[in-house]
Design a protein around this motif. Structure first.
Motif, PDB file in Angstrom:
ATOM      1  N   ILE A   1       0.854  -1.187   0.000  1.00 53.66           N
ATOM      2  CA  ILE A   1       0.000   0.000   0.000  1.00 53.66           C
ATOM      3  C   ILE A   1       0.885   1.231   0.000  1.00 53.66           C
ATOM      4  CG2 ILE A   1      -1.784   1.293   1.242  1.00 53.66           C
ATOM      5  CD1 ILE A   1      -2.616  -1.323   2.573  1.00 53.66           C
ATOM      6  N   SER A   2       0.542   2.212  -0.813  1.00 53.00           N
ATOM      7  CA  SER A   2       1.308   3.454  -0.859  1.00 53.00           C
ATOM      8  C   SER A   2       0.351   4.621  -1.090  1.00 53.00           C
ATOM      9  CB  SER A   2       2.348   3.387  -1.989  1.00 53.00           C
ATOM     10  OG  SER A   2       3.106   4.573  -2.052  1.00 53.00           O
ATOM     11  N   ARG A   3       0.717   5.786  -0.577  1.00 54.29           N
ATOM     12  CA  ARG A   3      -0.083   6.992  -0.803  1.00 54.29           C
ATOM     13  C   ARG A   3       0.004   7.401  -2.272  1.00 54.29           C
ATOM     14  NH1 ARG A   3      -0.988  10.173   3.885  1.00 54.29           N
ATOM     15  NH2 ARG A   3      -1.985  11.668   2.503  1.00 54.29           N
ATOM     16  N   ARG A   4      -1.074   7.967  -2.786  1.00 55.43           N
ATOM     17  CA  ARG A   4      -1.107   8.510  -4.139  1.00 55.43           C
ATOM     18  C   ARG A   4      -1.141  10.020  -4.034  1.00 55.43           C
ATOM     19  NH1 ARG A   4      -5.577   8.376  -7.266  1.00 55.43           N
ATOM     20  NH2 ARG A   4      -6.735   7.166  -5.735  1.00 55.43           N
ATOM     21  N   GLU A   5       0.019  10.639  -4.150  1.00 60.87           N
ATOM     22  CA  GLU A   5       0.125  12.070  -3.899  1.00 60.87           C
ATOM     23  C   GLU A   5      -0.627  12.902  -4.944  1.00 60.87           C
ATOM     24  OE1 GLU A   5       1.207  13.029  -1.153  1.00 60.87           O
ATOM     25  OE2 GLU A   5       2.145  11.158  -0.498  1.00 60.87           O
ATOM     26  N   ASP A   6      -0.802  12.373  -6.152  1.00 58.10           N
ATOM     27  CA  ASP A   6      -1.475  13.143  -7.205  1.00 58.10           C
ATOM     28  C   ASP A   6      -2.975  12.892  -7.229  1.00 58.10           C
ATOM     29  OD1 ASP A   6      -1.283  10.517  -7.973  1.00 58.10           O
ATOM     30  OD2 ASP A   6      -0.888  10.959 -10.092  1.00 58.10           O
ATOM     31  N   GLY A   7      -3.496  12.117  -6.263  1.00 54.39           N
ATOM     32  CA  GLY A   7      -4.914  11.794  -6.257  1.00 54.39           C
ATOM     33  C   GLY A   7      -5.739  12.755  -5.426  1.00 54.39           C
ATOM     34  N   THR A   8      -7.051  12.612  -5.532  1.00 50.33           N
ATOM     35  CA  THR A   8      -7.999  13.398  -4.740  1.00 50.33           C
ATOM     36  C   THR A   8      -8.969  12.437  -4.055  1.00 50.33           C
ATOM     37  OG1 THR A   8      -9.458  13.647  -6.666  1.00 50.33           O
ATOM     38  CG2 THR A   8      -7.853  15.411  -6.252  1.00 50.33           C
ATOM     39  N   PRO A   9      -9.608  12.864  -2.955  1.00 53.26           N
ATOM     40  CA  PRO A   9     -10.494  11.963  -2.218  1.00 53.26           C
ATOM     41  C   PRO A   9     -11.570  11.328  -3.101  1.00 53.26           C
ATOM     42  CG  PRO A   9     -10.056  13.910  -0.911  1.00 53.26           C
ATOM     43  CD  PRO A   9      -9.452  14.163  -2.269  1.00 53.26           C
ATOM     44  N   MET A  10     -11.692  10.024  -3.012  1.00 50.77           N
ATOM     45  CA  MET A  10     -12.699   9.230  -3.722  1.00 50.77           C
ATOM     46  C   MET A  10     -12.672   9.441  -5.241  1.00 50.77           C
ATOM     47  SD  MET A  10     -14.167   7.283  -1.586  1.00 50.77           S
ATOM     48  CE  MET A  10     -14.699   7.026   0.110  1.00 50.77           C
ATOM     49  N   ASP A  11     -11.479   9.705  -5.792  1.00 51.58           N
ATOM     50  CA  ASP A  11     -11.405  10.021  -7.222  1.00 51.58           C
ATOM     51  C   ASP A  11     -11.635   8.821  -8.126  1.00 51.58           C
ATOM     52  OD1 ASP A  11      -9.075   8.697  -6.638  1.00 51.58           O
ATOM     53  OD2 ASP A  11      -7.715  10.245  -7.382  1.00 51.58           O
ATOM     54  N   ILE A  12     -11.595   7.602  -7.583  1.00 51.48           N
ATOM     55  CA  ILE A  12     -11.817   6.431  -8.431  1.00 51.48           C
ATOM     56  C   ILE A  12     -13.303   6.098  -8.561  1.00 51.48           C
ATOM     57  CG2 ILE A  12      -9.582   5.452  -7.796  1.00 51.48           C
ATOM     58  CD1 ILE A  12     -11.290   3.386  -6.124  1.00 51.48           C
ATOM     59  N   MET A  13     -14.146   6.849  -7.861  1.00 60.17           N
ATOM     60  CA  MET A  13     -15.585   6.579  -7.891  1.00 60.17           C
ATOM     61  C   MET A  13     -16.349   7.832  -8.287  1.00 60.17           C
ATOM     62  SD  MET A  13     -16.297   4.016  -4.694  1.00 60.17           S
ATOM     63  CE  MET A  13     -15.535   5.068  -3.481  1.00 60.17           C
ATOM     64  N   PRO A  14     -16.429   8.144  -9.566  1.00 58.28           N
ATOM     65  CA  PRO A  14     -17.193   9.321  -9.985  1.00 58.28           C
ATOM     66  C   PRO A  14     -18.681   9.120  -9.709  1.00 58.28           C
ATOM     67  CG  PRO A  14     -16.612   7.970 -11.870  1.00 58.28           C
ATOM     68  CD  PRO A  14     -15.874   7.393 -10.706  1.00 58.28           C
ATOM     69  N   PHE A  15     -19.374  10.217  -9.534  1.00 57.25           N
ATOM     70  CA  PHE A  15     -20.824  10.130  -9.358  1.00 57.25           C
ATOM     71  C   PHE A  15     -21.475   9.671 -10.658  1.00 57.25           C
ATOM     72  CE2 PHE A  15     -20.116  12.876  -5.663  1.00 57.25           C
ATOM     73  CZ  PHE A  15     -21.002  12.323  -4.752  1.00 57.25           C
ATOM     74  N   ARG A  16     -22.486   8.838 -10.540  1.00 56.32           N
ATOM     75  CA  ARG A  16     -23.260   8.377 -11.688  1.00 56.32           C
ATOM     76  C   ARG A  16     -24.728   8.721 -11.473  1.00 56.32           C
ATOM     77  NH1 ARG A  16     -20.252   4.670 -14.772  1.00 56.32           N
ATOM     78  NH2 ARG A  16     -18.255   4.109 -13.784  1.00 56.32           N
ATOM     79  N   VAL A  17     -25.397   9.061 -12.551  1.00 59.97           N
ATOM     80  CA  VAL A  17     -26.780   9.532 -12.459  1.00 59.97           C
ATOM     81  C   VAL A  17     -27.742   8.349 -12.524  1.00 59.97           C
ATOM     82  CG1 VAL A  17     -28.545  10.988 -13.502  1.00 59.97           C
ATOM     83  CG2 VAL A  17     -26.150  11.727 -13.497  1.00 59.97           C
ATOM     84  N   GLY A  18     -28.697   8.339 -11.605  1.00 52.04           N
ATOM     85  CA  GLY A  18     -29.721   7.306 -11.582  1.00 52.04           C
ATOM     86  C   GLY A  18     -31.043   7.891 -11.131  1.00 52.04           C
ATOM     87  N   VAL A  19     -31.992   7.017 -10.858  1.00 52.02           N
ATOM     88  CA  VAL A  19     -33.316   7.479 -10.436  1.00 52.02           C
ATOM     89  C   VAL A  19     -33.836   6.565  -9.330  1.00 52.02           C
ATOM     90  CG1 VAL A  19     -34.496   6.117 -12.209  1.00 52.02           C
ATOM     91  CG2 VAL A  19     -35.613   8.142 -11.240  1.00 52.02           C
ATOM     92  N   ILE A  20     -34.505   7.161  -8.342  1.00 54.04           N
ATOM     93  CA  ILE A  20     -35.132   6.382  -7.270  1.00 54.04           C
ATOM     94  C   ILE A  20     -36.401   5.742  -7.835  1.00 54.04           C
ATOM     95  CG2 ILE A  20     -36.243   6.465  -5.007  1.00 54.04           C
ATOM     96  CD1 ILE A  20     -34.492   8.889  -4.351  1.00 54.04           C
ATOM     97  N   ASP A  21     -36.432   4.404  -7.868  1.00 56.68           N
ATOM     98  CA  ASP A  21     -37.596   3.718  -8.436  1.00 56.68           C
ATOM     99  C   ASP A  21     -38.414   2.955  -7.404  1.00 56.68           C
ATOM    100  OD1 ASP A  21     -35.746   1.731  -7.980  1.00 56.68           O
ATOM    101  OD2 ASP A  21     -36.185   0.634  -9.821  1.00 56.68           O
ATOM    102  N   HIS A  22     -37.926   2.916  -6.151  1.00 56.67           N
ATOM    103  CA  HIS A  22     -38.694   2.228  -5.113  1.00 56.67           C
ATOM    104  C   HIS A  22     -38.251   2.730  -3.748  1.00 56.67           C
ATOM    105  CE1 HIS A  22     -41.078  -0.899  -3.213  1.00 56.67           C
ATOM    106  NE2 HIS A  22     -40.036  -1.243  -2.486  1.00 56.67           N
ATOM    107  N   ILE A  23     -39.197   2.847  -2.835  1.00 57.96           N
ATOM    108  CA  ILE A  23     -38.897   3.242  -1.454  1.00 57.96           C
ATOM    109  C   ILE A  23     -39.584   2.260  -0.514  1.00 57.96           C
ATOM    110  CG2 ILE A  23     -39.110   5.027   0.310  1.00 57.96           C
ATOM    111  CD1 ILE A  23     -39.174   7.108  -1.900  1.00 57.96           C
ATOM    112  N   ASN A  24     -38.803   1.648   0.367  1.00 58.41           N
ATOM    113  CA  ASN A  24     -39.337   0.729   1.366  1.00 58.41           C
ATOM    114  C   ASN A  24     -39.326   1.461   2.709  1.00 58.41           C
ATOM    115  OD1 ASN A  24     -39.723  -1.280   3.335  1.00 58.41           O
ATOM    116  ND2 ASN A  24     -38.838  -2.865   2.010  1.00 58.41           N
ATOM    117  N   HIS A  25     -40.458   2.060   3.044  1.00 56.40           N
ATOM    118  CA  HIS A  25     -40.524   2.847   4.277  1.00 56.40           C
ATOM    119  C   HIS A  25     -40.417   1.949   5.512  1.00 56.40           C
ATOM    120  CE1 HIS A  25     -41.370   6.721   2.416  1.00 56.40           C
ATOM    121  NE2 HIS A  25     -42.189   6.093   1.574  1.00 56.40           N
ATOM    122  N   GLY A  26     -40.874   0.698   5.405  1.00 59.36           N
ATOM    123  CA  GLY A  26     -40.789  -0.215   6.533  1.00 59.36           C
ATOM    124  C   GLY A  26     -39.361  -0.497   6.953  1.00 59.36           C
ATOM    125  N   LYS A  27     -38.477  -0.635   5.956  1.00 62.79           N
ATOM    126  CA  LYS A  27     -37.057  -0.901   6.236  1.00 62.79           C
ATOM    127  C   LYS A  27     -36.197   0.351   6.109  1.00 62.79           C
ATOM    128  CE  LYS A  27     -37.147  -5.761   4.804  1.00 62.79           C
ATOM    129  NZ  LYS A  27     -36.542  -6.792   3.917  1.00 62.79           N
TER     130      LYS A  27
END
Length: 343
Positions: free
Chosen positions: A176-202
């Motif tokens: 394991i080594s630090r990545r000095e040229d990286g930024t927090p959570m840079d390997i996981m870009p945001f992706r657009v989706g839609v909420i299609d179900h809500i389970n209020h019980g859980k």
């Protein structure tokens, strides 16, 4: 100290970090001590004396070079060595040992606890998200691991690791080594989706990002009012479980961006209703019975709404399902006797 001596010292340190059995590592310990004499004299004396003490207890002859080393360092107070000390000198050996493995970008995640069973203590572990295609893969290490301890969540790092081809869920992280040229959570870009179900019980909501890519998260992650059809941006990771590869939502936030049309789109189409109360538009969008009943939809009505991707298990293929629907025109289209063909 030459470069070769540094490499040799590192290899001996790596060997001692793997085994402390003095019945087998005596010669390694003595060679290691000799290479430490100049740079770490206190530790060199400790290593030599430990080797001498073991051989004396076992009734073996004391090597002349061991005795000479201790005599040369007689003015130095010995300093105990441990696994952390060996690890601090093992970089060159590990670089050589794992030189065939590429570095893979990753980021640190949160800390979680695995409850102990049968009297065992709980274990604290740290999530690590490794860059994958198309989504990051979630792994974990003990939270006390020296290379990640006290690093902030999201810290960019890089790994040398090996994953079993036969068992993809088995991965060994070697370095394991630090990545000095990286930024927090840079390997996981945001992706657009839609909420299609809500389970209020859980207290869970479900988001679909692409056909075959979806996940759930607690409603508590959303500090705003959530409702079905809301477009969101999410960070996703995948992990191997006993049920196969699973997707998890790590972060979620509202967005003005639109999801792809094959995931979510508005519609305004003539709708047929089968005798059993199922609705299908001319564009083959499925409208569930509860929406048909709530809106009083009848065959031939024009229905306007929003549809999301949905896998039809009966047909074995992807289609679109309405999550919002309302009648905007009555008796607009004549489906004739087609009802029986729609079920």
């Amino acid at each position: 100290t030459t470069r070769w001596d540094t490499a040799r010292r590192s290899c001996y340190a790596k060997a001692l970090s793997c085994s402390q059995d003095d019945n087998f590592v005596g010669k390694v310990r003595l060679k290691f001590a000799a290479l430490l004499e100049e740079s770490h004299p206190a530790e060199a004396r400790f290593e030599a004396e430990r080797m001498i003490a073991h051989r004396a207890r076992a009734g073996y002859a004391i090597p002349r070079e061991a005795q000479s080393l201790v005599e040369r360092l007689s003015a130095v107070t010995p300093n105990t060595t441990d696994r952390a000390f060996y690890g601090s000198l093992s970089d060159a050996a590990e670089a050589l040992l794992f030189s065939h493995l590429p570095w893979t970008d990753a980021c640190l995640g949160d800390v979680f606890t695995i409850e102990g069973r049968d009297g065992q203590k709980p274990r604290r572990r740290r999530r690590i998200y490794v860059k994958g295609n198309p989504f990051a893969i979630e792994l974990s290490l003990p939270d006390s691991h020296p290379d990640i301890r006290r690093l902030a969540e999201g810290t960019p790092i890089k790994l040398q690791l090996e994953t079993s081809k036969a068992e993809p869920k088995r991965t060994i992280i070697h370095r394991i080594s630090r990545r000095e040229d990286g930024t927090p959570m840079d390997i996981m870009p945001f992706r657009v989706g839609v909420i299609d179900h809500i389970n209020h019980g859980k207290s869970l909501l479900h988001v679909i990002v692409a056909r075959g890519v979806d996940g759930t998260c607690p409603i508590s992650l959303c500090p705003w009012q959530v409702e079905i059809g809301t477009t969101v941006a999410v960070r996703l990771s995948q992990h191997h479980s006993k049920n196969g590869l699973r997707t998890r939502i790590l972060e979620i936030e509202p967005t003005e961006q639109s999801p792809s049309a094959d995931v979510c789109r508005p519609f305004r189409e003539a709708t047929n209703v089968t005798p059993s109360g199922l609705g299908f538009t001319l564009g083959d969008i499925f409208i569930p019975p509860h929406m048909i009943t709530a809106e009083g939809v009848q065959a031939g009505d024009i229905v306007e709404g929003v549809a999301v991707a949905s896998f039809d298990k009966k047909r074995g293929k992807w289609g679109m399902k309405a999550i919002k629907a309302k009648v905007v025109a009555r008796n607009h289209f004549d489906f004739g006797g087609e009802n029986d063909d729609w079920e």
